[in-house]
Structures are given as C-alpha cells and as structure tokens.
Write an enzyme that holds these catalytic residues in place. Structure first.
Site, short mmCIF file in Angstrom:
data_model
loop_
_atom_site.label_atom_id
_atom_site.label_comp_id
_atom_site.label_asym_id
_atom_site.label_seq_id
_atom_site.Cartn_x
_atom_site.Cartn_y
_atom_site.Cartn_z
N HIS A 134 -9.56 -6.16 1.36
CA HIS A 134 -8.34 -6.18 2.18
C HIS A 134 -7.39 -7.28 1.71
CE1 HIS A 134 -6.34 -5.41 6.22
NE2 HIS A 134 -5.64 -6.42 5.71
N HIS A 183 -2.95 -7.83 0.59
CA HIS A 183 -1.60 -7.22 0.52
C HIS A 183 -0.96 -7.69 -0.78
CE1 HIS A 183 -1.42 -5.86 4.82
NE2 HIS A 183 -2.44 -6.71 4.86
N GLN A 223 3.84 -0.94 7.47
CA GLN A 223 3.92 -2.29 8.05
C GLN A 223 4.67 -2.34 9.38
OE1 GLN A 223 3.05 -5.89 6.71
NE2 GLN A 223 3.25 -5.79 8.93
N HIS A 225 -5.15 -1.14 9.96
CA HIS A 225 -4.98 -2.42 10.65
C HIS A 225 -5.09 -2.09 12.14
CE1 HIS A 225 -3.45 -3.97 6.88
NE2 HIS A 225 -3.27 -5.17 7.41
N GLU A 270 -4.87 -5.86 15.76
CA GLU A 270 -4.69 -7.22 15.23
C GLU A 270 -3.80 -7.98 16.20
OE1 GLU A 270 -2.86 -7.55 11.39
OE2 GLU A 270 -3.23 -9.71 11.26
N ASP A 321 -6.78 -10.97 2.74
CA ASP A 321 -5.55 -10.57 3.44
C ASP A 321 -4.28 -11.03 2.72
OD1 ASP A 321 -4.32 -9.09 5.40
OD2 ASP A 321 -4.61 -10.53 7.01
N TRP A 344 2.83 -14.76 5.82
CA TRP A 344 1.84 -14.91 6.89
C TRP A 344 0.85 -16.03 6.63
CZ3 TRP A 344 3.37 -10.15 4.87
CH2 TRP A 344 4.14 -9.38 5.74
FE FE2 Z 1 -3.77 -7.12 6.57
#
Ligand code: FE2
Length: 419
Positions: A52, A54, A147, A205, A208, A304, A310
C-alpha cells in the site's frame, strides 16, 4: 553461488543456500561454487512486499504549499492543487527515484494506489508505462483509486471504468469520503462488480476515519462472501474499527475471517492523521491488528506515503513502518516481533497473490540479507539491507557504516549488536 550461515526468518539455526540458474538448491558442507559468501548468521528473508503506497504523490511535500496543520483533510486539499500540475514526466521522474529507494530496502513487489480523479488519467498512464520499465526489478500492481470519491462528481464511475480498461490491476474505492452513507455503500458495490466483471482484485481505502459509525468494512465483507471473491479482496486502513464497540467488532472480525479478506494497516500515516479531532486522550487510530490476527486474518503493513502532503517523512522502507507499529500497535512481544517481519514479507505476498514467492528448495533465488542476526535486531536497528538478490542476481547492496569511539584515548570500532 553459495550463501553460507544464513539465518532464515522464523528459524533459530543457520542454513546454507545454494543458487543455481536463478533458483534455490540444497547444498552440503562439502559443495563448492564459483562464488561463496559467508553471511555470518545474518537474517535472510524473501523480498519485502509493499502492499500500500501512493506512488503518484511521492516527493511532492511542500508543493504547491505545505500542509500547515498536518491533517488528512488539509492534505487532500493540497494534493488537489498539486494534481493540476501533474505531468507524465513529473510522475515518472519522482516514482523512478522512490522505486530505487525501495529496491535498496529489499522491496521487489509494490501495490500502488493511483488517483484516477484526473479526467486525463495522467498519473495512471505514466505508471502503466513505468510498470513495464520496472518489471523483473520491482513489480508493480496499480490500483484505480478515486481519491475524491467516485460518486461525488458526475464522471467518477466513468473514470474508474476507463482506468480498468487502460490497464489498472486492482479496483479501489474510498467509501467513507462519499457524500452519504448510501453513496459509500454503492461505491463499494460498484468497485466489487467492476472487479468481478474484469477478473481483477479489489483494494479499498475503507473507514480511514475515527468515526465509529463508519462501517463500510461490513459491506466489503458481505460483498466478498456473496460474490465468492475470497482471497482477492483487501481492506486498507480500517482505522474506525479501533473505535467500534466490542460486541460489533467481535461479530465483524469473525465475518472478515470467513470472507478471507486481507487487511493492510499503515502505521506511519495512521499515527499522524488519526485522532485529530480528539482533545485528549488522543486515540492511536490503528485498526484492531491483534484481534484480526487472533481470528486468523491476514494483516499486512503498508507504508502509504513518502514525502507527500499527508506524511512529510519516509524513504519507502517497510521496516521503518514495522518499527513504528511495534510501539503504536504494542507489538513488542517476542513472537510479535517475528510476526512484524511476516507482515512486510509473506503476508503482503499473499494479499498481492504473488504466485512464486518464498525461500524454499526449487523456489526463486529472490532474497534480502539484513545486517542483523535476528528479526528483533532488524527492527531495533532498522538494519541496512546488505544484499538483495533477484533470480540469483544482485539488485542492491550496501556497505554498513563503521562507527568508532574513542575510549580511554584509544579509538575502537563499535557495533550496535549485543556481543
Ligand atoms: Fe492510502
């Protein structure tokens, strides 16, 4: 090639590994080879697997502006601005750099979510071409990831279909970000149907958030059972599960086990993004890892983010994410430390459905040597990977730093391993 004195993950004894024609063969003490390497008891595992990440967002931290609060929602807003500047070359340049970092850490398989909210699908096109370029070094699975939701704007579902037709390997989703609970349910059903129609896997996802009313994982579970898609479906994050009441979580977890869902927890991002609306005590925001594992569910660790809106830190090393989970998941027990290594190797290999994975006679000579004698030491030191082989060929290696101290006027070498 012969590798002597390897400490295979999960074993207490030392083993010799022979490598012939790219595969592992059994060797005895008297056997010889053109090249023999003494690993000195170092830990050896199959390749690390990143389930996982991005990739389309890596290395964009600060662009076009910093995430001042550090929150998930400001991160999504900053990313939406950055997406406007995405180009094929920009995505490829950033991802090529991070793939090299991951390779140096021993990662040979990566599942990346790719934002497909962009009408031109620029990031997905760039990554599909990179998938070919990197094949055999570091294999990519690409997830069509909406997203900003797939029902929040008119063309969201069309873009998901286009992404699959273009060559996405996995269908994603983000039900807790849809406009209503009903839209979230519909988005899960849409993703599962699209994947079933095209024979693809699913990785959503899911939940979350800290909101204990976010319960899309139960929809994923039910859809997986009804459609007979056991083994092909992964739920990522599921941080809300942390806040469910015990009675609901108990029933849910037994159904997750029945459905054969794979779960991915992302300790780095979860640690900094969850609990943001708590004023104290602040929840840790991690899913119920131990209860899931006790029920026999396959739980994996994902990284991630790498230097994106993020999460501003990281270099793509799954071992660093595992180190953080030791603390925030309270997984410091003896067996738990070994399990954390499985959560970045064999567990994600199962989630990704890798067909030829694992150290065994006849298996591929794909392996990673850690500069540490045990799983606990590998975690403690976030130990360098000294050698990474694929098909018996060197893909990465490192020379560990030599530290010295001056003690009593004499300079002497020092290592961080208990003597
Ligand atoms: Fe993610």
């Amino acid at each position: 090639m012969i590798l002597r004195n390897a400490r295979l993950a999960g074993s207490q004894t030392l083993t010799d590994l022979g490598i012939q024609d790219g595969r592992i063969v059994e060797v005895g003490p008297a056997d010889t080879a053109a090249e023999t390497l003494d690993l000195g008891g170092r830990l050896v595992t199959p390749p690390l697997v990143e389930p996982h990440i991005h990739l389309d967002a890596v290395l964009t931290v600060g662009q076009p502006r910093p995430n001042v609060s550090g929150s998930l929602f400001e991160g999504i807003a900053v990313w939406a601005e950055r997406v406007a500047d995405l180009s094929y070359a920009d995505v490829q340049a950033r991802v090529r750099q991070v793939l090299r970092w991951q390779l140096a850490c021993g990662v040979q398989h990566v599942r990346s979510h790719v934002d497909v909210s962009d009408p031109q699908l620029r990031a997905l096109r760039a990554l599909i071409d990179l998938r070919e370029e990197a094949r055999g070094l570091i294999d990519l699975q690409l997830v069509a990831f909406p997203q900003v939701g797939m029902l929040t704007f008119a063309t969201g579902r069309d873009l998901m279909r286009q992404a699959v037709e273009l060559g996405a390997d996995v269908v994603g989703g983000i039900p807790h970000y849809e406009l209503t609970r009903e839209d979230g349910v519909e988005s899960v059903k849409f993703a599962m149907a699209l994947a079933e129609e095209h024979g693809l896997a699913v990785d959503i996802h899911c939940d979350e958030t800290d909101d204990d009313q976010s319960r899309f994982i139960e929809v994923m579970t039910a859809e997986t059972i009804r459609r007979g898609m056991s083994g092909r479906v992964t739920a990522s994050h599921t941080t809300a599960m942390h806040s469910y009441n015990g009675a609901y979580a108990y029933r849910l977890i037994s159904n997750i086990a029945r459905a054969g869902l794979h779960m991915v927890t992302n300790p780095l991002d979860n640690a900094v993004l969850q609990g943001r609306f708590d004023t104290g005590p602040i929840r840790r925001g991690h899913t119920r890892i131990k209860e899931l594992q006790a029920a026999g569910v396959n739980v994996c660790i994902g990284h991630d983010s790498v230097m994106d809106p993020w999460y501003p830190l990281g270099y793509g090393d799954p071992l660093q994410a595992a180190f953080v989970l030791v603390h925030l998941g309270q997984m410091s027990g003896d067996a738990e430390l070994r399990r954390l290594i499985e959560m970045i190797t064999v567990n994600p290999a199962a989630a990704l459905g890798l067909p030829d994975y694992g150290l065994r006679p006849g298996g591929p000579a794909d392996l990673v040597v850690f500069d540490a004698p045990s799983e606990a030491d590998a975690l403690r030191l976030v130990a360098p990977r000294t050698l990474v082989l694929r098909g018996g060929k060197v893909l990465a290696r490192s020379t560990p730093v030599q530290h010295t101290v001056v003690w009593g006027g004499v300079e002497e070498p020092v290592t961080f391993v208990r003597s």
